[in-house]
Design an enzyme around this catalytic site. Structure first.
Site, PDB file in Angstrom:
ATOM      1  N   ASP A   9       0.808  -1.216   0.000  1.00  0.00           N
ATOM      2  CA  ASP A   9       0.000   0.000   0.000  1.00  0.00           C
ATOM      3  C   ASP A   9       0.849   1.277   0.000  1.00  0.00           C
ATOM      4  OD1 ASP A   9      -1.182  -2.382   1.138  1.00  0.00           O
ATOM      5  OD2 ASP A   9      -2.947  -1.204   1.653  1.00  0.00           O
ATOM      6  N   GLU A  40      -4.367   1.518  -3.112  1.00  0.00           N
ATOM      7  CA  GLU A  40      -5.688   1.782  -2.512  1.00  0.00           C
ATOM      8  C   GLU A  40      -5.708   2.954  -1.529  1.00  0.00           C
ATOM      9  OE1 GLU A  40      -7.482  -0.951   0.169  1.00  0.00           O
ATOM     10  OE2 GLU A  40      -5.894  -0.689   1.641  1.00  0.00           O
ATOM     11  N   HIS A  69     -10.374  -0.166  -0.018  1.00  0.00           N
ATOM     12  CA  HIS A  69     -10.531   1.292  -0.183  1.00  0.00           C
ATOM     13  C   HIS A  69     -10.755   1.718  -1.638  1.00  0.00           C
ATOM     14  CE1 HIS A  69      -9.937   2.748   3.870  1.00  0.00           C
ATOM     15  NE2 HIS A  69      -8.987   1.851   4.030  1.00  0.00           N
ATOM     16  N   HIS A 179      -0.306  -2.774   6.045  1.00  0.00           N
ATOM     17  CA  HIS A 179       0.682  -1.694   6.019  1.00  0.00           C
ATOM     18  C   HIS A 179       1.925  -2.013   6.853  1.00  0.00           C
ATOM     19  CE1 HIS A 179      -2.349   1.651   4.676  1.00  0.00           C
ATOM     20  NE2 HIS A 179      -2.629   0.485   4.135  1.00  0.00           N
TER      21      HIS A 179
END
Ligand SMILES: [Fe+2]
Ligand SMILES: [Fe+2]
Length: 261
Positions: A9, A40, A69, A179
């Site tokens: 990400d 995203e 997302h 993440h």
């Protein structure tokens, strides 16, 4: 050898800027043939826009994956139908805008990318990722054995199970969404490179890319707060994968983490 760079990400402008500034040099340094980025959170931590998609593609990204997302920015719906290199999870029900897989030509033959979203602790709950991934892989293998799957999910167990399930059928299964990079990069017995989560590219001085103040407030008093992207300690968490393009099997996987500010 087909060398693939995978970035988890990318968070906000600091993350985007790191990719745009560093990608050309990384490609040259490591002889990268193909770059996959999960985008995203590229637009202020929430979703991705058409403009940002174009910026990342211009910077040398080959395919952009997403996850839960994906719909956060309004213009993405039209853009998903317009730009096939921007993927949404493949296990959305039939009729959803965009596509969840793509095959592209590289200097070393065809390479396919599939984006699938897990179900445990994820919203919305999509169709079974195991069945959806299997169907997408079976179809893609008629065209190429060189396949990378982005498994977007919260739990390590579901992503590891997907890795085991797809072992021997694809070149790599790399997780995204948390993440936080996991230190379990490996080549599974069937020849599939695997890492539970690639980690993020973006500011690391907050909480998974967002400014810590609002996050802590929500944890402390339970009041809703608007999250903003953090800034500082910009890091790139990347995964480098070597694939033997004649067999589709991975030869090496390496985790590379460095400061980009
Ligand atoms: Fe994310
Ligand atoms: Fe996510």
């Amino acid at each position: 050898m087909l060398t693939i760079l995978f970035l988890g990400d990318v968070v906000g402008e600091p993350g985007r800027n790191a990719v745009i500034a560093r990608l050309p040099q990384l490609k040259e340094q490591h002889g990268i043939d193909f770059t996959i980025v999960n985008g995203e959170n590229a637009a202020g931590g929430r979703g991705i826009t058409g403009k940002i998609t174009i910026e990342l593609l211009r910077a040398g990204v080959s395919v952009i994956t997403t996850g839960d997302h994906v719909w956060d920015q309004k213009d993405v719906v039209a853009f998903l139908n317009f730009e096939p290199r921007l993927l949404r999870p493949v296990n959305y029900p039939a009729g959803a805008p965009g596509g969840g897989s793509i095959v592209l030509e590289t200097a070393k033959g065809k390479l396919g990318v599939i984006n699938v979203q897990c179900r445990t602790f994820m919203q919305p709950i999509l169709e079974n990722p195991f069945h959806a991934a299997e169907a997408a892989v079976t179809k893609m293998r008629e065209e190429t054995k060189n396949i990378v799957v982005d498994v977007h999910g919260e739990t390590t167990s579901e992503k590891i199970a997907l890795g085991r399930f797809l072992d021997g059928k694809v070149s790599a299964v790399i997780g995204t969404h948390t993440h936080v990079a996991t230190a379990d990069e490996q080549i599974l017995p069937g020849g599939t490179a695997f890492q539970t989560d690639a980690g993020m590219t973006g500011p690391h001085n907050g909480v998974i890319g967002m400014d810590k103040t609002a996050i802590l407030r929500r944890f402390l008093d339970g009041q809703p707060a608007r999250f903003e992207v953090a800034n500082g300690d910009i890091q790139m968490n990347t995964v480098l994968i070597d694939v033997d393009e004649t067999t589709g099997r991975a030869r090496a996987i390496e985790r590379l983490r460095f400061r980009a500010d």
